[in-house]
Design a protein around this motif. Structure first.
Motif, PDB file in Angstrom:
ATOM      1  N   TYR A  83      36.045  13.425 -13.599  1.00  0.00           N
ATOM      2  CA  TYR A  83      37.226  12.612 -13.920  1.00  0.00           C
ATOM      3  C   TYR A  83      37.535  11.615 -12.805  1.00  0.00           C
ATOM      4  O   TYR A  83      37.811  12.005 -11.665  1.00  0.00           O
ATOM      5  CB  TYR A  83      38.425  13.520 -14.178  1.00  0.00           C
ATOM      6  CG  TYR A  83      38.239  14.382 -15.412  1.00  0.00           C
ATOM      7  CD1 TYR A  83      38.584  13.904 -16.673  1.00  0.00           C
ATOM      8  CD2 TYR A  83      37.682  15.655 -15.312  1.00  0.00           C
ATOM      9  CE1 TYR A  83      38.386  14.680 -17.811  1.00  0.00           C
ATOM     10  CE2 TYR A  83      37.484  16.441 -16.441  1.00  0.00           C
ATOM     11  CZ  TYR A  83      37.836  15.941 -17.685  1.00  0.00           C
ATOM     12  OH  TYR A  83      37.638  16.703 -18.809  1.00  0.00           O
ATOM     13  N   GLY A  84      37.503  10.328 -13.158  1.00  0.00           N
ATOM     14  CA  GLY A  84      37.726   9.274 -12.174  1.00  0.00           C
ATOM     15  C   GLY A  84      39.135   9.209 -11.647  1.00  0.00           C
ATOM     16  O   GLY A  84      39.363   8.735 -10.532  1.00  0.00           O
ATOM     17  N   ASP A  85      40.126   9.698 -12.423  1.00  0.00           N
ATOM     18  CA  ASP A  85      41.519   9.627 -11.977  1.00  0.00           C
ATOM     19  C   ASP A  85      41.948  10.864 -11.207  1.00  0.00           C
ATOM     20  O   ASP A  85      43.128  11.035 -10.892  1.00  0.00           O
ATOM     21  CB  ASP A  85      42.454   9.391 -13.169  1.00  0.00           C
ATOM     22  CG  ASP A  85      42.290  10.439 -14.258  1.00  0.00           C
ATOM     23  OD1 ASP A  85      41.340  11.246 -14.182  1.00  0.00           O
ATOM     24  OD2 ASP A  85      43.110  10.439 -15.206  1.00  0.00           O
ATOM     25  N   LEU A  86      40.992  11.761 -10.909  1.00  0.00           N
ATOM     26  CA  LEU A  86      41.250  12.890 -10.021  1.00  0.00           C
ATOM     27  C   LEU A  86      40.548  12.649  -8.688  1.00  0.00           C
ATOM     28  O   LEU A  86      39.554  11.920  -8.618  1.00  0.00           O
ATOM     29  CB  LEU A  86      40.729  14.198 -10.629  1.00  0.00           C
ATOM     30  CG  LEU A  86      41.341  14.660 -11.950  1.00  0.00           C
ATOM     31  CD1 LEU A  86      40.696  15.977 -12.388  1.00  0.00           C
ATOM     32  CD2 LEU A  86      42.848  14.811 -11.845  1.00  0.00           C
ATOM     33  N   THR A  87      41.066  13.266  -7.639  1.00  0.00           N
ATOM     34  CA  THR A  87      40.395  13.172  -6.349  1.00  0.00           C
ATOM     35  C   THR A  87      39.143  14.047  -6.366  1.00  0.00           C
ATOM     36  O   THR A  87      38.919  14.848  -7.281  1.00  0.00           O
ATOM     37  CB  THR A  87      41.308  13.635  -5.201  1.00  0.00           C
ATOM     38  OG1 THR A  87      41.552  15.045  -5.350  1.00  0.00           O
ATOM     39  CG2 THR A  87      42.615  12.869  -5.190  1.00  0.00           C
ATOM     40  N   VAL A  88      38.343  13.890  -5.336  1.00  0.00           N
ATOM     41  CA  VAL A  88      37.139  14.708  -5.189  1.00  0.00           C
ATOM     42  C   VAL A  88      37.496  16.198  -5.231  1.00  0.00           C
ATOM     43  O   VAL A  88      36.903  16.984  -5.979  1.00  0.00           O
ATOM     44  CB  VAL A  88      36.418  14.359  -3.875  1.00  0.00           C
ATOM     45  CG1 VAL A  88      35.348  15.392  -3.538  1.00  0.00           C
ATOM     46  CG2 VAL A  88      35.813  12.958  -3.945  1.00  0.00           C
ATOM     47  N   MET A  89      38.493  16.598  -4.438  1.00  0.00           N
ATOM     48  CA  MET A  89      38.852  18.012  -4.376  1.00  0.00           C
ATOM     49  C   MET A  89      39.497  18.484  -5.671  1.00  0.00           C
ATOM     50  O   MET A  89      39.280  19.641  -6.081  1.00  0.00           O
ATOM     51  CB  MET A  89      39.805  18.268  -3.191  1.00  0.00           C
ATOM     52  CG  MET A  89      39.896  19.735  -2.790  1.00  0.00           C
ATOM     53  SD  MET A  89      38.294  20.324  -2.168  1.00  0.00           S
ATOM     54  CE  MET A  89      38.437  22.088  -2.481  1.00  0.00           C
ATOM     55  N   LEU A  94      39.162  21.845 -10.482  1.00  0.00           N
ATOM     56  CA  LEU A  94      39.096  21.944 -11.937  1.00  0.00           C
ATOM     57  C   LEU A  94      37.834  22.683 -12.362  1.00  0.00           C
ATOM     58  O   LEU A  94      37.890  23.587 -13.223  1.00  0.00           O
ATOM     59  CB  LEU A  94      39.119  20.545 -12.553  1.00  0.00           C
ATOM     60  CG  LEU A  94      38.919  20.477 -14.077  1.00  0.00           C
ATOM     61  CD1 LEU A  94      40.031  21.241 -14.798  1.00  0.00           C
ATOM     62  CD2 LEU A  94      38.865  19.029 -14.554  1.00  0.00           C
ATOM     63  N   MET A  95      36.694  22.331 -11.766  1.00  0.00           N
ATOM     64  CA  MET A  95      35.446  23.007 -12.117  1.00  0.00           C
ATOM     65  C   MET A  95      35.511  24.482 -11.762  1.00  0.00           C
ATOM     66  O   MET A  95      35.035  25.345 -12.516  1.00  0.00           O
ATOM     67  CB  MET A  95      34.267  22.339 -11.408  1.00  0.00           C
ATOM     68  CG  MET A  95      33.990  20.922 -11.863  1.00  0.00           C
ATOM     69  SD  MET A  95      33.629  20.799 -13.638  1.00  0.00           S
ATOM     70  CE  MET A  95      32.144  21.777 -13.751  1.00  0.00           C
ATOM     71  N   GLY A  96      36.124  24.802 -10.621  1.00  0.00           N
ATOM     72  CA  GLY A  96      36.269  26.202 -10.233  1.00  0.00           C
ATOM     73  C   GLY A  96      37.079  27.000 -11.235  1.00  0.00           C
ATOM     74  O   GLY A  96      36.732  28.138 -11.585  1.00  0.00           O
ATOM     75  N   SER A  97      38.161  26.411 -11.734  1.00  0.00           N
ATOM     76  CA  SER A  97      38.983  27.107 -12.718  1.00  0.00           C
ATOM     77  C   SER A  97      38.228  27.305 -14.026  1.00  0.00           C
ATOM     78  O   SER A  97      38.378  28.335 -14.693  1.00  0.00           O
ATOM     79  CB  SER A  97      40.282  26.325 -12.963  1.00  0.00           C
ATOM     80  OG  SER A  97      40.019  25.077 -13.598  1.00  0.00           O
ATOM     81  N   LEU A  98      37.370  26.337 -14.395  1.00  0.00           N
ATOM     82  CA  LEU A  98      36.568  26.483 -15.607  1.00  0.00           C
ATOM     83  C   LEU A  98      35.549  27.605 -15.468  1.00  0.00           C
ATOM     84  O   LEU A  98      35.186  28.259 -16.451  1.00  0.00           O
ATOM     85  CB  LEU A  98      35.857  25.164 -15.934  1.00  0.00           C
ATOM     86  CG  LEU A  98      36.766  23.992 -16.350  1.00  0.00           C
ATOM     87  CD1 LEU A  98      35.940  22.723 -16.532  1.00  0.00           C
ATOM     88  CD2 LEU A  98      37.504  24.321 -17.644  1.00  0.00           C
ATOM     89  N   TYR A  99      35.082  27.836 -14.241  1.00  0.00           N
ATOM     90  CA  TYR A  99      34.164  28.941 -13.995  1.00  0.00           C
ATOM     91  C   TYR A  99      34.887  30.274 -13.800  1.00  0.00           C
ATOM     92  O   TYR A  99      34.248  31.312 -13.623  1.00  0.00           O
ATOM     93  CB  TYR A  99      33.303  28.652 -12.750  1.00  0.00           C
ATOM     94  CG  TYR A  99      32.220  27.639 -12.974  1.00  0.00           C
ATOM     95  CD1 TYR A  99      31.236  27.832 -13.942  1.00  0.00           C
ATOM     96  CD2 TYR A  99      32.164  26.471 -12.207  1.00  0.00           C
ATOM     97  CE1 TYR A  99      30.238  26.899 -14.142  1.00  0.00           C
ATOM     98  CE2 TYR A  99      31.161  25.535 -12.399  1.00  0.00           C
ATOM     99  CZ  TYR A  99      30.190  25.749 -13.366  1.00  0.00           C
ATOM    100  OH  TYR A  99      29.199  24.822 -13.565  1.00  0.00           O
ATOM    101  N   GLY A 100      36.233  30.238 -13.825  1.00  0.00           N
ATOM    102  CA  GLY A 100      37.010  31.466 -13.706  1.00  0.00           C
ATOM    103  C   GLY A 100      37.216  31.947 -12.286  1.00  0.00           C
ATOM    104  O   GLY A 100      37.595  33.102 -12.068  1.00  0.00           O
TER     105      GLY A 100
END
Length: 301
Positions: A83-89, A94-100
Motif C-alpha cells: 500500500y502506497g499510502d502506508l509507511t514502510v513500517m 499489516l503483513m504481520g497481522s495477516l500472518y497472525g
C-alpha cells in the motif's frame, strides 16, 4: 521439494503451460527464464496454488496441496502489491497481522528484516515515496516476514536500476546461504548466471534445464564475435557458412560449425567488400547465445 508432473494450463484455446515436468531440490536458487509470454508467471502461480492446473500434478514440500503448506512459502509477485499510502513500517505491521503474529513479534521481526534489506532508516517513509529499487526491497521484506522455507519471486528486479539489482541479488544469496530455497523468474541473462540451475521456457514448455555451465556446454555451435562498422552485415555474410547472426550491442555473434574455416571465409568476404578496421575472434558462448538458439529452435517446431 518441488515436483511437477505433466502440469498444463489452458485459457480457452491458449495453452499457457504445456505438460511441464520439473524437479526442484532443497537449497537451490532455481531460475525460470524465457521471453515474454513463455508461461513463466503462470507456471509459478500453478506451483503456488494460485491457479488450478488443467492437467498434471504439483507436489510441494511433500504435500499435494499448496494450501496446507502456504505458511512455509514466501511470494513476491511481479506487480508491487503493498500500500502506497502506508509507511514502510505500517506495511510490515499489516503483513504481520495477516500472518497472525503479535504486534510485538511483528515489530521485532520487521525491524530485523528492514535492517537486512537496508530499509530501516526509511521505516517511517510513505511507500509511494520510495524508489523502484526500495519498493522491491520492501516487497522482499514483506515476503520474508514469516521465515519461509521456499521463496518465490516473479521478475523481482524488472525496471530496477543496476545497483539495486545487484544489492537485491546479494540479499538473495545471503538468504540461500542460510538455507532458503529460492525460485525466481527473470528476463536478465546476468541473473540467470547467478542461479544454481536454470530452466528455459518457450511457448509454455521447458525446452532446456541445467546449470548455467551445462547449458553453455550444450550449445551446438562454435561462436565468432565480429566487431565492425557496417550496415547490412547479415546480407553480406549470407555467402559464408554461418548458421545465424545476432547483434549484441555494437558487435555480432556468429554461430558457425567450424570457426577456423568460416573465419577465413568471413575475412575474404569483408576484404572483397573493401571493409577494414574490423575485429573477428572466437569466443565461448554465453547464456544469451544459448537462449536465442533455444528460442529459434522452439519457434521452428
Amino acid at each position: 521439494m518441488i515436483e511437477l508432473a505433466g502440469i498444463s494450463k489452458a485459457f480457452g484455446s491458449l495453452a499457457a503451460v504445456q505438460s511441464v515436468t520439473l524437479h526442484i531440490t532443497r537449497g537451490e536458487i532455481f531460475g525460470l527464464v524465457g521471453p515474454d509470454g513463455a508461461g513463466k508467471t503462470t507456471l509459478l502461480r500453478l506451483i503456488l496454488g494460485i491457479m488450478s492446473p488443467s492437467g498434471g500434478t504439483v507436489r510441494l514440500l511433500g504435500s499435494n496441496s499448496a494450501e496446507t503448506v502456504k505458511d512455509r512459502l514466501g511470494y513476491v509477485p511481479q506487480k508491487f502489491s503493498l500500500y502506497g499510502d502506508l509507511t514502510v513500517m505500517e506495511n510490515i505491521n499489516l503483513m504481520g497481522s495477516l500472518y497472525g503474529e503479535s504486534h510485538q513479534e511483528t515489530d521485532k521481526r520487521g525491524r530485523e528484516i528492514l535492517d537486512f534489506t537496508n530499509l530501516l532508516p526509511f521505516a517511517d517513509r510513505l511507500t509511494d515515496k520510495l524508489s523502484g529499487g526500495m519498493r522491491q526491497k520492501l516487497a522482499l521484506a514483506a515476503g520474508l516476514l514469516h521465515r519461509p522455507e521456499v521463496f518465490f519471486l516473479d521478475e523481482p528486479t524488472t525496471g530496477v536500476d543496476p545497483v539495486s539489482r545487484r544489492e537485491f541479488w546479494q540479499m538473495l544469496y545471503r538468504l540461500n546461504q542460510e538455507g532458503m530455497t529460492i525460485v525466481v523468474t527473470t528476463p536478465y541473462m546476468d541473473e540467470a548466471e547467478l542461479c544454481t540451475r536454470v530452466a528455459f521456457m518457450d511457448q509454455g514448455r521447458i525446452v532446456a534445464c541445467d546449470t548455467p555451465a551445462g547449458l553453455k556446454v550444450s550449445y551446438p555451435f562454435e561462436l565468432l564475435e565480429l566487431t565492425v562498422q557496417c550496415r547490412g552485415i547479415k546480407e553480406l555474410l549470407a555467402v559464408c557458412p554461418v548458421e545465424s547472426v545476432h547483434a549484441f550491442g555494437d558487435r555480432y555473434h556468429l554461430a558457425v560449425r567450424d570457426a577456423e574455416e568460416t573465419g577465413a571465409a568471413i575475412k575474404a568476404t569483408l576484404a572483397a567488400a573493401a571493409i577494414t578496421g574490423y575485429e573477428l575472434r572466437i569466443i565461448p558462448p554465453q547464456l544469451e547465445d544459448v537462449f536465442v538458439y533455444l528460442a529459434e529452435e522452439g519457434g521452428g517446431q
